[in-house]
Design an enzyme around this catalytic site. Structure first.
Site, PDB file in Angstrom:
ATOM      1  N   GLU A 277      -9.738  -2.086   4.757  1.00  0.00           N
ATOM      2  CA  GLU A 277     -10.454  -1.788   5.991  1.00  0.00           C
ATOM      3  C   GLU A 277     -11.711  -2.656   6.117  1.00  0.00           C
ATOM      4  O   GLU A 277     -12.200  -3.200   5.118  1.00  0.00           O
ATOM      5  CB  GLU A 277     -10.876  -0.308   5.968  1.00  0.00           C
ATOM      6  CG  GLU A 277      -9.707   0.675   5.964  1.00  0.00           C
ATOM      7  CD  GLU A 277      -9.100   0.879   7.345  1.00  0.00           C
ATOM      8  OE1 GLU A 277      -9.136  -0.056   8.174  1.00  0.00           O
ATOM      9  OE2 GLU A 277      -8.582   1.976   7.594  1.00  0.00           O
TER      10      GLU A 277
ATOM     11  N   ASN B  89      -7.934  -3.086  13.719  1.00  0.00           N
ATOM     12  CA  ASN B  89      -9.329  -3.394  13.361  1.00  0.00           C
ATOM     13  C   ASN B  89      -9.394  -4.592  12.403  1.00  0.00           C
ATOM     14  O   ASN B  89     -10.419  -4.841  11.779  1.00  0.00           O
ATOM     15  CB  ASN B  89     -10.010  -2.162  12.742  1.00  0.00           C
ATOM     16  CG  ASN B  89      -9.304  -1.691  11.481  1.00  0.00           C
ATOM     17  OD1 ASN B  89      -8.358  -2.325  11.024  1.00  0.00           O
ATOM     18  ND2 ASN B  89      -9.766  -0.581  10.921  1.00  0.00           N
TER      19      ASN B  89
ATOM     20  N   HIS C 243      -7.451  -4.977   9.699  1.00  0.00           N
ATOM     21  CA  HIS C 243      -7.114  -4.701   8.297  1.00  0.00           C
ATOM     22  C   HIS C 243      -5.793  -5.363   7.897  1.00  0.00           C
ATOM     23  O   HIS C 243      -4.906  -5.579   8.720  1.00  0.00           O
ATOM     24  CB  HIS C 243      -7.135  -3.200   7.979  1.00  0.00           C
ATOM     25  CG  HIS C 243      -6.019  -2.378   8.508  1.00  0.00           C
ATOM     26  ND1 HIS C 243      -6.209  -1.277   9.307  1.00  0.00           N
ATOM     27  CD2 HIS C 243      -4.676  -2.450   8.321  1.00  0.00           C
ATOM     28  CE1 HIS C 243      -5.050  -0.716   9.592  1.00  0.00           C
ATOM     29  NE2 HIS C 243      -4.096  -1.413   9.003  1.00  0.00           N
TER      30      HIS C 243
ATOM     31  N   ASP D 230       0.806  -1.225   0.000  1.00  0.00           N
ATOM     32  CA  ASP D 230       0.000   0.000   0.000  1.00  0.00           C
ATOM     33  C   ASP D 230       0.836   1.270   0.000  1.00  0.00           C
ATOM     34  O   ASP D 230       2.067   1.227   0.171  1.00  0.00           O
ATOM     35  CB  ASP D 230      -0.955  -0.016   1.213  1.00  0.00           C
ATOM     36  CG  ASP D 230      -0.287  -0.511   2.493  1.00  0.00           C
ATOM     37  OD1 ASP D 230       0.953  -0.468   2.573  1.00  0.00           O
ATOM     38  OD2 ASP D 230      -1.000  -0.953   3.406  1.00  0.00           O
TER      39      ASP D 230
END
Ligand code: GLP
Length: 240
Positions: free
Chosen positions: A143, A136, A138, A67
């Site tokens: 996400e 979370n 990811h 990313d």
């Protein structure tokens, strides 16, 4: 899922670096999927040591990072390109044109994403993908969502991810609100995957990733469906 319990962060890094080293020794032209964040730093340090010791050679290898922040150029100190250059690429012999990281300043997002996927395909896919785990759930910047993503795409970063990553910036408002990330499908197409997880603050999410239902609202649970995933985590992260 293969789960390896390491005694601490240092041991996680040693085991993960050994997986990558073995991959490069077995197939010098390997395509590696690489991650950023705090977790891989010790892995890259060890790979640099192995390279300096003559154990591994990056000259035939190719890399694709997961990313990049939208809006940050390659020279920006918080860009993932800058991170990778500093932590790994400047210290090893990988040819510059073998390195791939989405261009955060690209004027045409759709083209950027399409070309990234095309380049991965042209290499025959990722041989070994290194992953960290977001709080979370990811992976990359995929996400929590109502469905699993496909190929490389642009995402809006969640508030919790921006808060978590604010530690690398002067303040939270400087954390970009969007990023490019390879998709869940791209990650799942990797031939093998190692995920490194360290620390007590990841214990709840790691427990959900290993024991929970496969659910796009916890993106990393998808790894349960991949036949060649190894999670390397310390006692603290595995304590739940
Ligand atoms: C970031 C990165 C992820 C990384 C995650 C966890 O959001 N985009 O690729 O895995 O954070 O980072 P850390 O290892 O610092 O906890």
């Amino acid at each position: 899922m293969n789960i390896i319990e390491a005694k601490d962060y240092d041991e996680i890094c040693k085991i993960a670096a050994n997986y990558i080293a073995r991959q490069l020794i077995a197939k010098p032209c390997s395509t590696l999927g690489l991650a950023t964040g705090s977790s891989p730093i010790g892995v890259y340090d060890r790979l640099v040591d192995y390279y300096n010791d003559g154990l591994i050679d990056f000259s035939g290898s190719y890399t694709f990072n997961l990313d990049e922040y939208v809006g940050l150029g390659r020279a920006h100190r918080q860009s993932y390109y800058y991170y990778m250059k500093k932590k790994l690429f400047n210290k090893i012999n990988i040819p510059r044109d073998h390195i791939h990281i989405p261009n955060g300043l690209s004027k045409d997002s759709d083209k950027e994403c399409m070309c990234y996927d095309e380049c991965i395909r042209a290499r025959g896919g990722i041989d070994l993908q290194l992953l960290g785990l977001g709080h979370n759930g990811h992976i990359g910047f995929n996400e929590p969502s109502s469905k699993f993503s496909g190929g490389t795409h642009k995402v809006a970063l969640s508030d919790s991810t921006r808060r978590a990553n604010a530690r690398f910036f002067a303040e939270k408002s400087e954390v970009p609100s969007e990023a490019y990330t390879v998709g869940i499908k791209t990650i799942m197409q990797s031939k093998s995957i190692i995920m490194i997880v360290s620390g007590r603050d990841k214990r709840d999410i790691l427990s959900r990733v290993i024991n929970g239902e496969v659910d796009p609202r916890v993106p990393a649970t998808v790894l349960q469906l991949h036949p060649f995933v190894t999670i390397i985590a310390d006692k603290e992260a595995l304590s739940k």
